[in-house]
Design an enzyme around this catalytic site. Structure first.
Site, PDB file in Angstrom:
ATOM      1  N   ASP A 183       0.913  -1.142   0.000  1.00  0.00           N
ATOM      2  CA  ASP A 183       0.000   0.000   0.000  1.00  0.00           C
ATOM      3  C   ASP A 183       0.949   1.187   0.000  1.00  0.00           C
ATOM      4  OD1 ASP A 183      -1.431   2.303   0.910  1.00  0.00           O
ATOM      5  OD2 ASP A 183      -3.047   0.951   1.486  1.00  0.00           O
ATOM      6  N   HIS A 184       1.084   1.856  -1.142  1.00  0.00           N
ATOM      7  CA  HIS A 184       2.205   2.804  -1.241  1.00  0.00           C
ATOM      8  C   HIS A 184       2.058   3.982  -0.283  1.00  0.00           C
ATOM      9  CE1 HIS A 184      -0.377   5.102  -4.001  1.00  0.00           C
ATOM     10  NE2 HIS A 184       0.437   6.121  -3.826  1.00  0.00           N
ATOM     11  N   HIS A 246      -5.732   3.081   1.144  1.00  0.00           N
ATOM     12  CA  HIS A 246      -4.894   4.195   1.612  1.00  0.00           C
ATOM     13  C   HIS A 246      -5.512   4.963   2.782  1.00  0.00           C
ATOM     14  CE1 HIS A 246      -2.899   3.156  -1.996  1.00  0.00           C
ATOM     15  NE2 HIS A 246      -3.556   3.944  -2.831  1.00  0.00           N
TER      16      HIS A 246
HETATM   17  C1  BG6 Z   1      -3.477   4.853  -6.357  1.00  0.00           C
HETATM   18  C2  BG6 Z   1      -4.824   4.987  -6.995  1.00  0.00           C
HETATM   19  O1  BG6 Z   1      -3.446   3.735  -5.503  1.00  0.00           O
HETATM   20  O2  BG6 Z   1      -3.192   6.030  -5.613  1.00  0.00           O
HETATM   21  C3  BG6 Z   1      -4.887   6.224  -7.880  1.00  0.00           C
HETATM   22  O3  BG6 Z   1      -5.106   3.837  -7.768  1.00  0.00           O
HETATM   23  C4  BG6 Z   1      -4.480   7.441  -7.097  1.00  0.00           C
HETATM   24  O4  BG6 Z   1      -6.185   6.406  -8.435  1.00  0.00           O
HETATM   25  C5  BG6 Z   1      -3.159   7.208  -6.395  1.00  0.00           C
HETATM   26  O5  BG6 Z   1      -4.364   8.519  -8.017  1.00  0.00           O
HETATM   27  C6  BG6 Z   1      -2.828   8.351  -5.464  1.00  0.00           C
HETATM   28  O6  BG6 Z   1      -1.523   8.206  -5.003  1.00  0.00           O
HETATM   29  P1  BG6 Z   1      -0.645   9.487  -4.622  1.00  0.00           P
HETATM   30  O7  BG6 Z   1       0.607   8.899  -4.083  1.00  0.00           O
HETATM   31  O8  BG6 Z   1      -0.472  10.272  -5.878  1.00  0.00           O
HETATM   32  O9  BG6 Z   1      -1.442  10.225  -3.602  1.00  0.00           O
END
Ligand code: BG6
Length: 507
Positions: A183-184, A246
C-alpha cells in the site's frame, strides 16, 4: 539504509507502465545510493516479445523520464541496466513455467550459495492467483536455499469475497510471512512520521484520545482526473481505489494503540485491532453517513475540463463515484464517541493529503465577550505535498482587550536541507529486499478493511434511493458532504474552489 543480501528480483508484468514509471526508477535511485544488493539481478517477465536489449532500452527511457530533462546519467543508467534480463512468457500458463525455472537457474548461478528470490507482481489483478499458483507448482516458492518473497500490488480483491479468494490463492503457495502487500501510502515518509510524532514525543499522546479530541478528519484530494485509466477506474471507484486501502491505513496509524515495539507484527497487530473496532455502517445508514459524488464538466480558469462520463473508457451513464466522504466511529476505549471523517476525490481544487486532529475547546470560554476567531486547536499532519506539521492555536491580539487570534506553528520537511526524502516505492522495495514487512498490509487487516466498506458497496449496488451527486470539476465535491460534519467548523479547505462554472446536480 543497509545493503540487502544478494538476490534475484523477478518482475511479472515487466513491460507494463507501473514497472517503467515507478518500480525501476525506484530501483535506480537505490542503486545510485549503493543500497541495492552487491549481486543483484532482475528478470522481467511479460507477454510482449522483447529481447534483453529492447527491455533495457525501454526501462532506460523510463528512468530518464523520471530524472527529467537536462540530467545526464547515461553511464550510471547503463551500468544499472546491465543487471536486467527479459523472458517473454504467458504468465497464466503453467506449461510455460519450466522456461522460467531454467532462466532463473542460469541467472542465479552467480548468486550461489545463496539463492534469494523476490517476486514482484506488477500485473492486472486477475493474474495474481494464477501466477502465485504457477510459481508454487514448480516449487520456486520453497525456501530451501535462501528466501522467497512475493510482493503484490493493490487491488487486493474487488470486494470481501474476492479478497478472501485472493488470500486463499496466495496462501496456497506462499506463507503469510513471505507475502508483501504494497500500500504505497505506508511508504510515504510523513505517513510513517505519524508514528514518530505520536510515539516519539511525550506531549501528544496524553491528549490523543476522546477526552481531548473532538473529531478527526482525513482528506486525500487529487486535482487530476482518471488520466487514461477510465477503463480500470470505472469498475472500481473512489471507495475501492482509495478508501479501502490508503485512507483506512492512515486511520489505522492515527488511531492505533502504541505498539510494544517496531517489529512488523507488533505494529500490524495494533492496526488490525483498529480495523476490528471500526463500527460497521448499517446498510440503512449509508445514505446518512456516506456521500458519493462524480465530477461533471466545468471551466477552470477559462479552460474546459471534461466531466467523468466524458473520459475515455468510462460508460456514458456511469454511476461510479469519483468522490466519497464518510463519517464513522471507532468503538474502543480510546475513541468512544469521537467521529472520524474521511474524504477523497478526483478533480478537486488541489492535490493534498492531510490528517487533521481537531481538539475540543476549553471547558469555559473566558474570552467570549470579545470578538474572537478561535476555532479550536488543530494539529495538521500534511502527508503531501509540502510534507510537514502545522499546529493552530489562539494567541492574544496585541492591544487593548482580549481578542484571540489563531496563529500557526508550522514545520516543513523541506526546511531540513540535504535530507533525501525517499519516494514511497523506494522505501517499500528496499524493505521487502531486506525482509522488513512492517509497512506492508497483512491479510487479516486487508480483510477487516473490506468488511468495513462492504455494506457501503452493497447499499450502492442495491440502489434505489442511494444518491450520487455531480460536482463541478475543480470544486471540493458535493455540497451534501458539508452536512456530514454537523457539530463544528466543517471540513478544512486548504484552498478555494477553482471552477468558474459547472452544476451541482443529482445524477
Ligand atoms: C493509487 C490509486 O493507488 O493512488 C490512484 O489507484 C491514485 O487512483 C493514487 O491517483 C494516489 O496516489 P498518490 O501517491 O499520488 O497520492
Amino acid at each position: 539504509m543497509k545493503k540487502p543480501e544478494d538476490q534475484l528480483l523477478v518482475i511479472f508484468g515487466a513491460s507494463g507502465d507501473l514497472t517503467s514509471r515507478k518500480l525501476v526508477p525506484a530501483l535506480y535511485s537505490l542503486f545510485k545510493r549503493n543500497v541495492t544488493p552487491e549481486k543483484f539481478v532482475v528478470l522481467g517477465v511479460s507477454r510482449s516479445e522483447l529481447s534483453d536489449d529492447q527491455f533495457r532500452r525501454k526501462l532506460g527511457a523510463g528512468v530518464q523520464d523520471s530524472l527529467g530533462k537536462g540530467i545526464n546519467e547515461e553511464q550510471m543508467i547503463n551500468s544499472f541496466l546491465e543487471r536486467f534480463y527479459y523472458l517473454p512468457l504467458d504468465m497464466a500458463n503453467p506449461q510455460e513455467y519450466y522456461r522460467l525455472v531454467e532462466r532463473i537457474d542460469v541467472l542465479t548461478t552467480g548468486l550461489s550459495p545463496v539463492k534469494n528470490i523476490l517476486f514482484y507482481l506488477s500485473t492486472p489483478p486477475v493474474l495474481f492467483g494464477p501466477i502465485a499458483r504457477n510459481i508454487g507448482s514448480c516449487g520456486l516458492q520453497k525456501e530451501t536455499e535462501g528466501f522467497r518473497r512475493i510482493i503484490v500490488e493493490k487491488p487486493f480483491g474487488y470486494d470481501l469475497e474476492s479478497s478472501r479468494q485472493l488470500r486463499k490463492e496466495l496462501h496456497a503457495s506462499f506463507e503469510e510471512k513471505q507475502i508483501y502487500r504494497i500500500d504505497h501510502y505506508l511508504g510515504k515518509e510523513t505517513v510513517q512520521n505519524l508514528l514518530v510524532m505520536r510515539f516519539g514525543n511525550g506531549i501528544f499522546e496524553p491528549l490523543w484520545n476522546r477526552n481531548y479530541i473532538d473529531h478527526v478528519e482525513i482528506t486525500s484530494a487529487e486535482s487530476l482526473g482518471v488520466e487514461g485509466r477510465g477503463g480500470y477506474y470505472d469498475g472500481s471507484g473512489a471507495l475501492r481505489d482509495m478508501v479501502q486501502n490508503h485512507l483506512l491505513q492512515m486511520v489505522g496509524l492515527t488511531a492505533m494503540e502504541p505498539p510494544s515495539s517496531m517489529e512488523a507484527d507488533s505494529l500490524r497487530n495494533e492496526v488490525f485491532k483498529v480495523f476490528q473496532s471500526l463500527r460497521p455502517i448499517r446498510e440503512e445508514d449509508v445514505s446518512k453517513q456516506v456521500i458519493r459524488g462524480q465530477y461533471v464538466a466545468s471551466h477552470i480558469r477559462g479552460e474546459l475540463v471534461p466531466g467523468y462520463r466524458e473520459e475515455s473508457g468510462v460508460q456514458p451513464e456511469s454511476r461510479t463515484e469519483t468522490f466519497a466522504a464518510i463519517k464513522f466511529y471507532i468503538d474502543n476505549w480510546r475513541w468512544g464517541g469521537v467521529p472520524f471523517y474521511i474524504r477523497t476525490g478526483k478533480r478537486l481544487p488541489t492535490r493534498v493529503t492531510e490528517v487533521v486532529i481537531h481538539f475540543k475547546p476549553t471547558p469555559h470560554n473566558l474570552f467570549r465577550k470579545e470578538e474572537t476567531c478561535m476555532t479550536g486547536n488543530q494539529l495538521i499532519i500534511r502527508i503531501q505535498p509540502d510534507e510537514g506539521i502545522l499546529l493552530k492555536f489562539g494567541l492574544k491580539e496585541p492591544g487593548s482587550g482580549f481578542q484571540v487570534k489563531t496563529v500557526n506553528m508550522d514545520f516543513h520537511y523541506s526546511d531540513l536541507r540535504d535530507v533525501h526524502v525517499p519516494p514511497a516505492y523506494e522505501r517499500l522495495i528496499h524493505d521487502a529486499m531486506t525482509g522488513d514487512s512492517t509497512l506492508y498490509s497483512r491479510a487479516d487487516a486487508v480483510e477487516e478493511s473490506w468488511k468495513f466498506v462492504a455494506p457501503i458497496l452493497k447499499a450502492w449496488e442495491r440502489e434505489p434511493g442511494q444518491k450520487i451527486y455531480g460536482y463541478p470539476a475543480g470544486t471540493w465535491g458535493p455540497q451534501q458532504a458539508e452536512s456530514l460534519i454537523e457539530n463544528s467548523s466543517g471540513w478544512r479547505y486548504p484552498c478555494k474552489n477553482l471552477a468558474d462554472d459547472g452544476e451541482y446536480c443529482e445524477l
